[in-house]
Scaffold this motif. Sequence first.
Motif, mmCIF file in Angstrom:
data_model
loop_
_atom_site.group_PDB
_atom_site.id
_atom_site.type_symbol
_atom_site.label_atom_id
_atom_site.label_comp_id
_atom_site.label_asym_id
_atom_site.label_seq_id
_atom_site.Cartn_x
_atom_site.Cartn_y
_atom_site.Cartn_z
ATOM 1 N N ALA A 339 0.848 -1.320 0.166
ATOM 2 C CA ALA A 339 -0.010 -0.047 -0.053
ATOM 3 C C ALA A 339 0.684 1.124 -0.108
ATOM 4 C CB ALA A 339 -0.719 0.041 1.231
ATOM 5 N N LEU A 340 2.075 1.348 0.564
ATOM 6 C CA LEU A 340 3.003 2.462 0.418
ATOM 7 C C LEU A 340 3.495 2.785 -0.960
ATOM 8 C CD1 LEU A 340 5.355 1.197 3.472
ATOM 9 C CD2 LEU A 340 3.348 2.886 3.541
ATOM 10 N N PHE A 341 3.346 1.918 -1.878
ATOM 11 C CA PHE A 341 3.900 2.375 -3.130
ATOM 12 C C PHE A 341 2.818 2.136 -4.265
ATOM 13 C CE2 PHE A 341 6.968 -0.029 -0.542
ATOM 14 C CZ PHE A 341 8.121 0.804 -0.412
ATOM 15 N N LYS A 342 1.480 1.870 -3.791
ATOM 16 C CA LYS A 342 0.437 1.624 -4.720
ATOM 17 C C LYS A 342 0.094 2.819 -5.789
ATOM 18 C CE LYS A 342 -4.590 0.920 -4.731
ATOM 19 N NZ LYS A 342 -5.703 0.567 -3.891
ATOM 20 N N ASP A 343 0.019 3.995 -5.335
ATOM 21 C CA ASP A 343 -0.280 5.166 -6.077
ATOM 22 C C ASP A 343 0.930 5.477 -7.122
ATOM 23 O OD1 ASP A 343 -2.611 5.556 -4.748
ATOM 24 O OD2 ASP A 343 -1.809 6.804 -3.315
ATOM 25 N N THR A 388 9.602 7.344 -3.210
ATOM 26 C CA THR A 388 8.876 6.684 -2.423
ATOM 27 C C THR A 388 9.649 5.491 -1.738
ATOM 28 O OG1 THR A 388 6.687 7.327 -3.029
ATOM 29 C CG2 THR A 388 6.704 5.326 -1.887
ATOM 30 N N LEU A 389 10.541 4.710 -2.820
ATOM 31 C CA LEU A 389 11.496 3.700 -2.514
ATOM 32 C C LEU A 389 12.506 4.172 -1.551
ATOM 33 C CD1 LEU A 389 11.621 1.965 -5.990
ATOM 34 C CD2 LEU A 389 10.687 1.103 -4.094
ATOM 35 N N ARG A 390 12.858 5.563 -1.959
ATOM 36 C CA ARG A 390 14.101 6.040 -1.063
ATOM 37 C C ARG A 390 13.620 6.213 0.208
ATOM 38 N NH1 ARG A 390 18.694 7.302 -3.849
ATOM 39 N NH2 ARG A 390 18.569 7.171 -6.294
ATOM 40 N N SER A 391 12.449 6.574 0.492
ATOM 41 C CA SER A 391 11.965 6.902 1.827
ATOM 42 C C SER A 391 11.569 5.644 2.574
ATOM 43 C CB SER A 391 10.669 7.844 1.697
ATOM 44 O OG SER A 391 9.577 6.799 1.056
ATOM 45 N N GLN A 392 11.743 4.458 2.338
ATOM 46 C CA GLN A 392 11.742 3.329 3.045
ATOM 47 C C GLN A 392 12.780 2.391 3.027
ATOM 48 O OE1 GLN A 392 8.859 3.020 4.783
ATOM 49 N NE2 GLN A 392 7.819 4.806 3.912
ATOM 50 N N ARG A 394 14.243 0.918 5.376
ATOM 51 C CA ARG A 394 14.332 -0.167 6.316
ATOM 52 C C ARG A 394 13.518 -1.313 5.651
ATOM 53 N NH1 ARG A 394 15.707 0.964 11.341
ATOM 54 N NH2 ARG A 394 14.642 -0.600 12.121
ATOM 55 N N LEU A 395 12.786 -1.202 4.719
ATOM 56 C CA LEU A 395 12.222 -2.098 4.093
ATOM 57 C C LEU A 395 13.137 -3.069 3.364
ATOM 58 C CD1 LEU A 395 8.508 -0.702 2.994
ATOM 59 C CD2 LEU A 395 9.255 -2.177 5.058
ATOM 60 N N PHE A 396 14.169 -2.684 2.689
ATOM 61 C CA PHE A 396 15.114 -3.116 2.086
ATOM 62 C C PHE A 396 16.368 -3.712 2.688
ATOM 63 C CE2 PHE A 396 12.198 -0.444 -0.554
ATOM 64 C CZ PHE A 396 11.592 -1.554 -1.353
ATOM 65 N N LEU A 397 16.623 -2.944 3.488
ATOM 66 C CA LEU A 397 18.092 -3.112 4.349
ATOM 67 C C LEU A 397 17.619 -4.063 5.467
ATOM 68 C CD1 LEU A 397 19.743 0.402 4.215
ATOM 69 C CD2 LEU A 397 19.904 -1.527 2.548
ATOM 70 N N GLY A 398 16.416 -4.079 6.119
ATOM 71 C CA GLY A 398 16.345 -5.083 7.044
ATOM 72 C C GLY A 398 16.293 -4.297 8.455
ATOM 73 N N ARG A 399 15.745 -5.042 9.531
ATOM 74 C CA ARG A 399 15.869 -4.558 10.959
ATOM 75 C C ARG A 399 16.972 -4.829 11.889
ATOM 76 N NH1 ARG A 399 10.239 -5.710 9.875
ATOM 77 N NH2 ARG A 399 10.492 -7.617 10.831
ATOM 78 N N ASN A 400 17.145 -6.235 11.489
ATOM 79 C CA ASN A 400 18.245 -6.773 12.271
ATOM 80 C C ASN A 400 19.553 -7.080 11.498
ATOM 81 O OD1 ASN A 400 16.619 -6.874 14.504
ATOM 82 N ND2 ASN A 400 15.507 -8.847 13.967
ATOM 83 N N THR A 401 19.912 -6.266 10.758
ATOM 84 C CA THR A 401 20.998 -6.261 9.780
ATOM 85 C C THR A 401 22.111 -6.887 10.419
ATOM 86 O OG1 THR A 401 20.064 -4.780 8.440
ATOM 87 C CG2 THR A 401 22.283 -5.481 7.805
ATOM 88 N N ASN A 402 22.764 -6.138 11.544
ATOM 89 C CA ASN A 402 23.967 -6.713 12.285
ATOM 90 C C ASN A 402 23.904 -7.925 12.726
ATOM 91 O OD1 ASN A 402 25.070 -4.091 11.577
ATOM 92 N ND2 ASN A 402 24.150 -3.132 13.709
ATOM 93 N N ALA A 403 22.912 -8.295 13.219
ATOM 94 C CA ALA A 403 22.667 -9.758 13.993
ATOM 95 C C ALA A 403 22.629 -10.699 13.035
ATOM 96 C CB ALA A 403 21.439 -9.698 14.704
ATOM 97 N N THR A 404 22.154 -10.590 11.903
ATOM 98 C CA THR A 404 21.791 -11.445 10.705
ATOM 99 C C THR A 404 23.297 -11.615 10.071
ATOM 100 O OG1 THR A 404 19.569 -10.744 10.405
ATOM 101 C CG2 THR A 404 20.896 -11.973 8.541
ATOM 102 N N THR A 405 24.204 -10.460 10.051
ATOM 103 C CA THR A 405 25.427 -10.617 9.179
ATOM 104 C C THR A 405 26.122 -11.258 10.140
ATOM 105 O OG1 THR A 405 24.991 -8.267 8.482
ATOM 106 C CG2 THR A 405 27.063 -9.390 8.550
ATOM 107 N N ASN A 406 26.048 -11.339 11.649
ATOM 108 C CA ASN A 406 27.126 -11.951 12.448
ATOM 109 C C ASN A 406 26.846 -13.503 12.415
ATOM 110 O OD1 ASN A 406 28.265 -9.675 13.324
ATOM 111 N ND2 ASN A 406 26.953 -9.473 15.052
#
Length: 541
Positions: A339-343, A388-392, A394-406
Amino acid sequence: MYSGIAMGFGGENPYEWRGKIDAMKKRSNVFIEETRRLGGWGWRRICRVGQDDPRRLIHSLKVGLSLTLVSLLYLMEPLFQGIGQSAIWAVMTVVVVLEFTAGATLCKGLNRGIGTLLAGSLAFLIEYIAQESGRVFRAIFIGTAIFAIGMAATYIRFFPYIKKNYDYGVVIFLLTFNLITVSSFRVHSVHKIAHDRLYTIAIGCGICLLMSLLIFPNWSGQDLHNSTVSKLEGLAISIEGCVNEYFNRSGEAAKEGEDRAMSEDPIYKGYKAVLDSKSSDETLALHASWEPCHSRHCYKFPWKQYVKLGDVLRHFGYTLVALHGCLHTQIQTPTSVRALFKDPCIRVAGEVSKALKELANSIREHRQCSPMILSDHLHEALQDLDATLRSQPRLFLGRNTNATTNDLALAAAASSQKPSKYSGVSLSSVKTDSSALLEWKKSKRVEAAERKVLRPTLSKISITSLEFSEALPFAAFASLLVEAVARLDLVIEEVEELGRVANFREFSEGDDQMSVVRQKPENGSGPVPMENHLPCHVADC
């Protein structure tokens, strides 16, 4: 009464016999109902074929009339006395040559006529050379000529240009040449046979050309022109419908869409006609090249340019195939994220669809494209989508990036350390020492067991790491949508080149209003006016 009937039929119980009669009546009623239903289905099918294209009925009437005319060579005694049994060649010519379009009839008719004429001339030349020699030498000469001509003609058929344009003529040449040459060895009146065949084939071809060119002609160029217009409109409907369905349908609707047959999907129908059009486009272009100018403005239309445009449209259709596939992927982006990218996405798809419809109208009306075919609205929609893509992020980089990388780093380090534990086993010890061989086999079994334990762990880490990629399916969808915009530029370039080479009239200010009036209704009701389907500049006549 029933007892008499029962005695008359072997003493059976009258009630059992009445049950058998009732069962027979039911079966007969079922059979009659099935026959009636099948007949109704067949009649509806026949009517639908005629309603889809009324020209089919007209062509069938023309074929029937042509066969009746050539049959007069048999039915009328004076004509039969003059031609004889050779009249059958006229009937065969009509059956084989008379095609649906004028271009196809011209192609096959001229191929048949030229092939027959060349074969007859060459057969007469060989007969003239061989008749002065003895019978044995004549047979050897005819056999050698048949071998040489047959081999050469068959080899010529492999040339791409000959196979594309004159393959049927070469086949007729081989058939006629062999019939006349072989018959000349036993029959002394071979000249009369060849003359009668040429005469009857000329009659058949003349009737076919008369029916195709003068009586309700169907032009291959017109069919190719209309096909190009319909393909552009189908792509416009597909891309707009695909994007709207992606953002507007719910989970239950998605499941129903997967259960629905692909052939019933309007999005699939729109681009399928484009992907399956390569063979038909090339055939129509070939036949159109044989057609004469049939309008007041005798321009030589570039049918090859229509084929090039069809190739570009197919490449555009491949993008729609991938875009449509995003609707049925196993991993779907949540509705809240979409819905964020619908319009902006719907705006981009709408502008692309509008551009494709404008291109279709320009070809239909034989005019140049509008200078505003790529309006500022499309560029604004692309900029809005990018913003709109640049404004979001965290949706593409992830919330737990450091933990996942470790976690992934630890798993990679653990897997890299396992082989080094058993790296001390040398090849020489394996070959010479049986104890070392047993130890090596044991180490391999332990390593395999540990890998089986490690594999589920790595799978869990991978699944856990997918938490950051809940928007990745949408990223693929957005990327394909932008790719469609990029390929739209190639479509516009080919349409502009077509308008330039075909001498389409210049765009005027009033064409926008005319396009809106002449555009086919979106609900599919009502036919498109026939003047919009005329080839070349017949609409201007």
